[in-house]
Design a protein around this motif. Sequence first.
Motif, short mmCIF file in Angstrom:
data_model
loop_
_atom_site.label_atom_id
_atom_site.label_comp_id
_atom_site.label_asym_id
_atom_site.label_seq_id
_atom_site.Cartn_x
_atom_site.Cartn_y
_atom_site.Cartn_z
N GLU A 188 -8.15 -10.25 1.31
CA GLU A 188 -8.23 -9.83 2.72
C GLU A 188 -9.68 -9.69 3.18
OE1 GLU A 188 -5.63 -9.84 4.76
OE2 GLU A 188 -4.29 -10.28 3.08
N SER B 200 -4.31 -2.24 1.54
CA SER B 200 -4.60 -2.64 0.15
C SER B 200 -5.65 -1.74 -0.48
CB SER B 200 -5.07 -4.09 0.10
OG SER B 200 -4.05 -4.95 0.49
N THR C 54 -4.11 -5.02 6.78
CA THR C 54 -3.73 -5.31 5.40
C THR C 54 -4.85 -4.92 4.45
OG1 THR C 54 -2.31 -7.10 6.17
CG2 THR C 54 -2.85 -7.08 3.84
#
Length: 192
Positions: A78, A51, A47
């Motif tokens: 994250e 991102s 993730t």
Amino acid sequence: MEDLSFIIGLIGNVISVLVFLSPASTFWRIVKNGSTEEFDSLPYICTLLGSSLWTYYGVVKPGEILVATVNGFGVLVEAIYVALFIFYANKKMKKKTGILVGILNVGFPAAAILGTRIALEGEAQIDSIGFVCAGLNIIMYGSPLAAMGTVVKTKSVEYMPFFLSFFLFLNGGIWAFYAFLVSDLFLGVSIH
């Protein structure tokens, strides 16, 4: 149509923020217990990678500030999750996670950004990073399969958070609609 796409994009941002924050209870548990237990770092590393690249895509593509801002927030959240994971993991998991972070969160984004900045310009640059982002997102949506292995092994859904699954479902729908409204194939293919 532009007003509708902006409103849908804002709704997408709210849902994406909920996706990024949905594992917060997991990390509260990790901090409280001082251990990562049976949790896997791969979904958070993937993730963070996605991102990072979507933030770059949103910055280089005109009119995609909503994509850049929400993913910039995702990078921050994250990165905190990954740092907490590394801090509380056992020695073997720290090493594995550190290697993955180095390759997937430092090496790959740096190569993708430098490669597109140096070798390409204009639409070719935007299209190439969009292609990379869309492909990675398709792969990234497979990262919950790592959690599914733990679910099967432990015979408990404890390691597959409901809210994460729920908000990912909503997120895919709203961003697919947004992609349709702004005619962005890369956002639509990846179901950002």
